[in-house]
Design a protein around this motif. Sequence first.
Motif, PDB file in Angstrom:
ATOM      1  N   ASP A  72      78.631   6.285 -32.626  1.00 50.91           N
ATOM      2  CA  ASP A  72      79.695   6.010 -33.597  1.00 50.91           C
ATOM      3  C   ASP A  72      80.358   7.274 -34.144  1.00 50.91           C
ATOM      4  N   TRP A  73      80.268   8.369 -33.408  1.00 52.57           N
ATOM      5  CA  TRP A  73      80.917   9.606 -33.843  1.00 52.57           C
ATOM      6  C   TRP A  73      81.344  10.414 -32.627  1.00 52.57           C
ATOM      7  N   ALA A  74      82.228  11.385 -32.881  1.00 54.02           N
ATOM      8  CA  ALA A  74      82.669  12.340 -31.861  1.00 54.02           C
ATOM      9  C   ALA A  74      82.978  13.652 -32.587  1.00 54.02           C
ATOM     10  N   TYR A  75      82.938  14.746 -31.864  1.00 55.06           N
ATOM     11  CA  TYR A  75      83.279  16.027 -32.472  1.00 55.06           C
ATOM     12  C   TYR A  75      84.773  16.074 -32.784  1.00 55.06           C
ATOM     13  N   ALA A  76      85.124  16.614 -33.942  1.00 58.55           N
ATOM     14  CA  ALA A  76      86.512  16.651 -34.401  1.00 58.55           C
ATOM     15  C   ALA A  76      87.423  17.474 -33.502  1.00 58.55           C
ATOM     16  N   PHE A  77      86.908  18.522 -32.863  1.00 58.25           N
ATOM     17  CA  PHE A  77      87.773  19.363 -32.036  1.00 58.25           C
ATOM     18  C   PHE A  77      88.374  18.596 -30.867  1.00 58.25           C
ATOM     19  N   ILE A  78      87.765  17.484 -30.476  1.00 57.80           N
ATOM     20  CA  ILE A  78      88.286  16.672 -29.375  1.00 57.80           C
ATOM     21  C   ILE A  78      89.718  16.218 -29.665  1.00 57.80           C
ATOM     22  N   LEU A  79      90.053  16.047 -30.943  1.00 57.94           N
ATOM     23  CA  LEU A  79      91.379  15.560 -31.321  1.00 57.94           C
ATOM     24  C   LEU A  79      92.489  16.549 -31.015  1.00 57.94           C
ATOM     25  N   LYS A  80      92.168  17.837 -30.901  1.00 61.02           N
ATOM     26  CA  LYS A  80      93.232  18.810 -30.662  1.00 61.02           C
ATOM     27  C   LYS A  80      93.303  19.303 -29.214  1.00 61.02           C
ATOM     28  N   VAL A  81      92.395  18.852 -28.366  1.00 63.34           N
ATOM     29  CA  VAL A  81      92.380  19.287 -26.982  1.00 63.34           C
ATOM     30  C   VAL A  81      93.519  18.633 -26.195  1.00 63.34           C
ATOM     31  N   LYS A  82      94.139  19.424 -25.314  1.00 64.73           N
ATOM     32  CA  LYS A  82      95.177  18.925 -24.412  1.00 64.73           C
ATOM     33  C   LYS A  82      94.640  19.086 -22.993  1.00 64.73           C
ATOM     34  N   TYR A  83      95.187  18.326 -22.055  1.00 66.11           N
ATOM     35  CA  TYR A  83      94.664  18.309 -20.693  1.00 66.11           C
ATOM     36  C   TYR A  83      95.744  18.655 -19.693  1.00 66.11           C
ATOM     37  N   CYS A  84      95.480  19.666 -18.894  1.00 60.70           N
ATOM     38  CA  CYS A  84      96.383  20.044 -17.810  1.00 60.70           C
ATOM     39  C   CYS A  84      95.943  19.251 -16.588  1.00 60.70           C
ATOM     40  N   THR A  85      96.781  18.320 -16.177  1.00 62.55           N
ATOM     41  CA  THR A  85      96.454  17.446 -15.050  1.00 62.55           C
ATOM     42  C   THR A  85      97.561  17.532 -13.997  1.00 62.55           C
ATOM     43  N   ALA A  86      97.399  16.820 -12.913  1.00 61.47           N
ATOM     44  CA  ALA A  86      98.418  16.791 -11.859  1.00 61.47           C
ATOM     45  C   ALA A  86      99.706  16.124 -12.344  1.00 61.47           C
ATOM     46  N   ASP A  87      99.617  15.317 -13.379  1.00 57.15           N
ATOM     47  CA  ASP A  87     100.789  14.660 -13.962  1.00 57.15           C
ATOM     48  C   ASP A  87     101.668  15.738 -14.607  1.00 57.15           C
ATOM     49  N   ALA A  88     102.888  15.876 -14.146  1.00 52.83           N
ATOM     50  CA  ALA A  88     103.782  16.936 -14.632  1.00 52.83           C
ATOM     51  C   ALA A  88     104.034  16.848 -16.138  1.00 52.83           C
ATOM     52  N   ARG A  89     103.872  15.663 -16.729  1.00 53.62           N
ATOM     53  CA  ARG A  89     104.094  15.519 -18.169  1.00 53.62           C
ATOM     54  C   ARG A  89     102.965  16.107 -18.999  1.00 53.62           C
ATOM     55  N   ILE A 102      92.203  21.910 -21.518  1.00 51.59           N
ATOM     56  CA  ILE A 102      91.202  21.742 -20.469  1.00 51.59           C
ATOM     57  C   ILE A 102      91.981  21.564 -19.175  1.00 51.59           C
ATOM     58  N   HIS A 103      91.674  22.377 -18.196  1.00 51.85           N
ATOM     59  CA  HIS A 103      92.339  22.315 -16.896  1.00 51.85           C
ATOM     60  C   HIS A 103      91.479  21.423 -15.998  1.00 51.85           C
ATOM     61  N   ALA A 104      91.860  20.149 -15.971  1.00 53.40           N
ATOM     62  CA  ALA A 104      91.035  19.094 -15.387  1.00 53.40           C
ATOM     63  C   ALA A 104      90.676  19.312 -13.921  1.00 53.40           C
ATOM     64  N   ASN A 105      91.548  19.911 -13.148  1.00 49.15           N
ATOM     65  CA  ASN A 105      91.302  20.069 -11.717  1.00 49.15           C
ATOM     66  C   ASN A 105      90.999  21.511 -11.322  1.00 49.15           C
ATOM     67  N   ALA A 106      90.676  22.347 -12.292  1.00 48.46           N
ATOM     68  CA  ALA A 106      90.399  23.751 -12.003  1.00 48.46           C
ATOM     69  C   ALA A 106      89.158  23.880 -11.126  1.00 48.46           C
ATOM     70  N   THR A 107      89.191  24.843 -10.245  1.00 46.58           N
ATOM     71  CA  THR A 107      88.049  25.092  -9.365  1.00 46.58           C
ATOM     72  C   THR A 107      87.622  26.550  -9.491  1.00 46.58           C
ATOM     73  N   GLN A 108      86.348  26.759  -9.291  1.00 46.99           N
ATOM     74  CA  GLN A 108      85.810  28.107  -9.324  1.00 46.99           C
ATOM     75  C   GLN A 108      86.328  28.855  -8.112  1.00 46.99           C
ATOM     76  N   THR A 109      86.884  30.042  -8.318  1.00 51.15           N
ATOM     77  CA  THR A 109      87.501  30.774  -7.205  1.00 51.15           C
ATOM     78  C   THR A 109      86.536  31.674  -6.464  1.00 51.15           C
ATOM     79  N   ASP A 110      85.436  32.035  -7.074  1.00 48.54           N
ATOM     80  CA  ASP A 110      84.453  32.880  -6.398  1.00 48.54           C
ATOM     81  C   ASP A 110      83.082  32.275  -6.620  1.00 48.54           C
ATOM     82  N   THR A 111      82.636  31.472  -5.678  1.00 49.21           N
ATOM     83  CA  THR A 111      81.360  30.763  -5.853  1.00 49.21           C
ATOM     84  C   THR A 111      80.159  31.681  -5.723  1.00 49.21           C
ATOM     85  N   ASP A 112      80.361  32.898  -5.235  1.00 49.13           N
ATOM     86  CA  ASP A 112      79.265  33.860  -5.143  1.00 49.13           C
ATOM     87  C   ASP A 112      79.158  34.722  -6.395  1.00 49.13           C
ATOM     88  N   ASP A 113      80.096  34.535  -7.320  1.00 51.03           N
ATOM     89  CA  ASP A 113      80.119  35.351  -8.531  1.00 51.03           C
ATOM     90  C   ASP A 113      78.934  35.000  -9.427  1.00 51.03           C
TER      91      ASP A 113
END
Length: 134
Positions: A72-89, A102-113
């Motif tokens: 019955d609760w959530a962290y307050a910071f969730i209310l201000k987060v925006k999401y970068c998605t494939a949807d141009a809007r 939050i960049h929803a589809n971001a991928t790690q570029t160097d998996t050996d790092d």
Amino acid sequence: MPYTLKPDQWDVKTPNERITAPFTPAQMEAIANWQRWSACRSTCPVHPDLADMTVSSDGIRCTAEGCAHVKDWAYAFILKVKYCTADARSRYVPGEPTEDWIHANATQTDTDDTTRFIPFHCPNCGLRFEIDCE
């Protein structure tokens, strides 16, 4: 130089500030987006492998058959987060402040790092950033 995301970047006045049910429609939408796009979504303590939890005005419910768990609760910071998605809007525009995205589809570029800073790339907006793992 890539943007560096620090683990505490979404801290509001205190990192544990919460909102509680009953949730407003705007809060329900923000929580539902968090559940969809965040790697740190709410899970059921009884069914932790079940990622699907539904959001309603009275809380975040486990979708497992017969489970009565409701958070019955959530962290307050969730209310201000925006999401970068494939949807141009809903795409981050380079140059904007990066703190609340939050960049929803971001991928790690160097998996050996194995350094403290893990590099990522967002295919939606092109932003390169690092996660500070300290």
